[in-house]
Design an enzyme around this catalytic site. Structure first.
Site, PDB file in Angstrom:
ATOM      1  N   HIS A 194       0.817  -1.213   0.000  1.00 20.78           N
ATOM      2  CA  HIS A 194       0.000   0.000   0.000  1.00 20.78           C
ATOM      3  C   HIS A 194       0.848   1.259   0.000  1.00 20.78           C
ATOM      4  O   HIS A 194       0.619   2.189  -0.782  1.00 20.78           O
ATOM      5  CB  HIS A 194      -0.937  -0.002   1.216  1.00 20.78           C
ATOM      6  N   CYS A 203      34.353   3.418 -25.215  1.00 22.24           N
ATOM      7  CA  CYS A 203      33.577   3.238 -23.985  1.00 22.24           C
ATOM      8  C   CYS A 203      34.361   3.699 -22.762  1.00 22.24           C
ATOM      9  O   CYS A 203      34.091   3.275 -21.655  1.00 22.24           O
ATOM     10  CB  CYS A 203      33.139   1.787 -23.824  1.00 22.24           C
TER      11      CYS A 203
END
Length: 803
Positions: free
Chosen positions: A427, A758
């Site tokens: 919840h 990279c």
């Protein structure tokens, strides 16, 4: 079923267009019962007491005037007044008798349902408001549900209580917030066969990732017993991910599994009056194993995909779904109990990227599961029970054990939420997402570690783990409109290692992942040295032996543990960017880093300079590690062949010599990874001067080269990049380095091979990016936080170059 009712409709008589009559929950159940039961989706039968019945009851008693008197002048921001008037409204309903005509129809329909099943039938009685489960407002959990109803008297009482629950404090407040009129909303009741999950399992599933909105996965949460514990956040459930695109292609495999503690199990109570459930502790064995088999996970995923497809077809647009499910202990089947549109992440504007950035740091108070990629700062208010919520002040950080719908009036006013218990479908998590509030759940001890009045910062912006810092840490928020970003000819790819941020990173402008680091997955998911798993008898430390036993306790073979964990991490990265390429670099730990893994010290040499030692390709066919490399290859093979993620490509790091390239390619073939087979491409890191000087020879073995500027700079300039003493000499902008970049890119072009980079240089230095683009590099891989700035820079440069 008999249709001679005025106020009753069985599921086979209603569909999604009947929301005004039977509410969103019942309309969806009827729709699925009719359309999806024939397609193999199990729905327990039942009937709806219509919203007309609710209005008939109040018309018959003349209760409308009393309700208006109580609610018309309500100040919903006054918690004390809200509680008092909500109670008055509910008492008005509870004191209103059910008209005899309505009572008779409910009992008659209940008996008809008993005839379909048997006289021992128990039912669930669930509220279904006419403003519920809409695409823009869920109203989830605002009204009541009553389980294990076993008699006519219990059923009539539960119906009255359902009608009254239209005026719970949270429902009143929610309607006001969403600008719904109290008296235009009606309440229907769903009465359906009770699925006996009290002796089996139940849970929630979404047809998207609830944290990021990534909608190519099914997320399943599962626990023992009735499902209320997951909804309330009382337990940490098991979690499973299934990748929808390849699942639909026939690759029926679970993408990822996460074991929850599942400390409690909700079962039926012994109260003879009914409505009774109770929590009992799970056993140690139950906590230490998954409560669903892979086959059951895949069955639920199949349900989810069919349900999403059906409701998407109905609405004319893709409609991610929020579903409840349960397993019946009597027949062993899985059932869908509820389905509604997901109303938070599916409503977000995908072309706007919001990013939070901490501008400092501080002592860490505690950690937990992050909900919402945001940051919040405020004064703490520890609240033990809903009875104390009137003490809460707007802008405070709410700290409590768990939340229920009764907490919602103050949750919307919180700067952040921290709970002791809960999973990411509890919840607190659902409401925090809906409200856009950062929340950290499942901390176990927030209510004892935090004190009312102290200042804390709640940071949920860096993946799955949320961090609570002491004090107010400054932060900034950036917004990027992707619709305004230009396109580039140079491919811009990402550098990633952490699967936890893969889904959210996938929304950045990108052409895939140019470097997926395997090391992070091994250190965080596997934790153990692969050779220690293969040869545990050689691990001498008793503590490490015990830890290896614990890590691999669910696997008959220890090597299967390594393959599963590594493949799950790789698969998350590959799925996030599918079908774009994801280039996975095989392990590139140095020997001292390998030694830090569990059991690793027994298998690693003690090297003076590990940076230049036993690393990269030299390990893969060496007797000291080749068995470990076989496991790495098996994980890649599993991801590509069993999960269908053929967008995974391989990159070999630190390949010193051409002969080593030949040996590595041959070794991978032996382990089932043959270049060009099933589209497999193999790249190599271009990070050693020899890779540049002999690029024509290396190109015979590899499909592409990715310049590792960090190591290439270190080896070209002769600078130890880890040494502070000579750090000033480490500079990728050196003329010699620019020449290396040029030679590498021209070599790739000459051999018709992909050229990329990279390293860190393009992120740090715009002039390096400019140099690479002018040379015609095919791709630049970047850290996620530098993509947007680099993209803008590259696009401007390409325009200048006439590309």
């Amino acid at each position: 079923m008999n249709t001679n009712y005025r106020y009753i409709r069985f599921f086979n008589e209603i569909g999604i267009h009947d929301i005004p009559l039977v509410g969103g929950k019942n309309a969806a159940l009827g729709e699925m019962y009719q359309a999806l039961m024939p397609k193999g989706v199990n729905i327990p039968n039942g009937f709806a007491v219509t919203a007309e019945a609710y209005r008939f009851m109040l018309d018959n008693s003349g209760s409308w005037t009393q309700l208006h008197k109580v609610l018309d002048t309500l100040n919903s921001n006054d918690m004390t007044e809200l509680q008092a008037r909500g109670k008055q409204a509910r008492n008005i309903i509870l004191s209103t008798p059910l008209p005899e005509a309505l009572r008779s129809e409910i009992i008659t329909a209940y008996r008809a349902l008993q005839n379909e099943y048997d006289n021992t039938l128990s039912v669930a009685v669930r509220s279904s408001a006419t403003a519920e489960d809409l695409p823009t407002a869920s109203f989830a959990g605002q009204q009541e549900t009553f389980l294990n109803i076993r008699s006519e008297d219990q059923l009539l009482d539960a119906c009255k209580r359902c009608f009254a629950s239209l005026f719970t404090d949270r429902a009143i407040h929610y309607r006001i917030d969403n600008k719904f009129d109290h008296f235009s909303v009606g309440l229907s009741i769903g009465i359906m066969k009770m699925v006996r999950s009290d002796l089996a399992t139940s849970g929630i599933m979404f047809s998207l990732d609830t944290e990021t909105g990534f909608d190519d996965v099914v997320l399943i949460s599962a626990s023992y017993g009735l499902g209320e514990n997951i909804v309330q956040g009382a337990i940490d459930p098991d979690e499973f991910l299934v990748f929808k695109p390849t699942f639909s292609q026939g690759y029926r495999k679970v993408l990822r599994r996460k074991l929850g503690t599942k400390a409690l199990k909700m079962v039926y109570g012994t109260d003879k009056v009914g409505f009774s459930t109770t929590n009992i502790d799970t056993t140690e064995d139950e906590r230490d194993q998954f409560c669903l088999s892979d086959e059951e996970v895949l069955t639920l995923a199949d349900y989810a995909i069919k349900i999403e497809h059906h409701f998407s077809t109905q609405s004319g647009t893709k409609t991610p779904m929020d579903m409840e499910w349960a397993k019946d202990s009597t027949d062993g089947k899985l059932y869908i109990l509820q389905a509604r549109p997901e109303t938070v992440k599916s409503q977000e504007q995908r072309h706007i990227i919001e990013e939070y950035h901490l501008l400092g740091t501080g002592p860490v108070r505690l950690t937990g599961r992050a909900v919402g990629a945001r940051i919040g700062t405020g004064t703490v208010r520890v609240i033990p029970t809903p009875a104390d919520i009137q003490n809460f002040k707007p802008g405070e950080v709410l700290v409590t054990d768990i939340t229920t719908p009764d907490w919602e009036p103050i949750m919307k006013q919180a700067a952040a939420i921290i709970t002791n218990r809960g999973g990411r479908t509890c919840h607190a998590a659902i409401v925090a997402r809906e409200l856009g509030i950062p929340a950290i759940i499942g901390t176990t001890n927030a209510t004892t570690r935090c004190q009312t009045g102290e200042l804390l910062t709640v940071a949920c912006h860096q993946g799955e783990q949320g961090v609570v810092y002491e004090g107010a840490i400054p932060f900034k928020v950036s917004h990027t409109n992707l619709a305004n970003l230009p396109k580039t000819k140079t491919k811009l790819m990402l550098i990633l290692g952490n699967p936890e941020i893969a889904f959210q990173s996938s929304f950045l402008p990108n052409d895939g992942v140019g470097l997926a680091r395997m090391e992070f997955i091994i250190s965080e998911y596997v934790k153990a040295h692969p050779m220690a798993l293969i040869h545990p008898d050689k691990v001498t430390d008793r503590h490490e032996r015990a830890l290896l036993d614990h890590l691999t306790r669910h696997h008959s073979e220890r090597s299967a543990f390594f393959i599963e964990k590594l493949s799950e991490g790789i698969a998350i990265l590959a799925a996030a960017f599918y079908p774009k390429p994801v280039i996975v670099r095989m392990s590139d730990f140095k020997s001292n880093e390998y030694a830090a893994l569990v059991g690793g010290s027994c298998f690693e040499p003690d090297e003076e300079n590990p940076m230049l030692g036993f690393r990269g390709a030299s390990r893969y066919s060496h007797p000291a590690y080749t068995e470990g490399f076989a496991l790495e290859c098996a994980a890649i093979k599993h991801v590509r062949e069993k999960l269908g993620l053929t967008n995974v490509k391989i990159m070999i790091p630190f390949c010193r010599r051409v002969s080593e390239a030949h040996t590595t390619i041959t070794t991978m073939e032996k382990y089932g990874l043959k270049r060009s087979e099933n589209g497999l491409e193999i790249f190599v890191m271009c990070e050693i001067p020899n890779n540049v000087l002999l690029i024509d020879e290396f190109a015979k073995y590899f499909d592409g080269f990715s310049i590792g500027s960090n190591d290439l700079t270190q080896l070209t300039l002769g600078v130890d990049r880890d040494s502070e003493l000579v750090a000033f000499d480490f500079d990728e902008r050196d003329p010699g380095m620019k020449m290396m970049f040029q030679m590498a890119i021209e070599g790739c072009q000459r051999n018709n091979r992909h050229s990329g980079i990279c390293g860190q240089a393009p992120s740090d230095y715009p002039e390096i990016t400019e140099h690479l683009v002018k040379l015609g590099i095919d791709s630049i891989s970047l850290n996620p936080d530098s993509v947007v700035a680099t993209l803008t820079r590259v696009a401007a440069l390409e325009r200048q170059l006439g590309r």
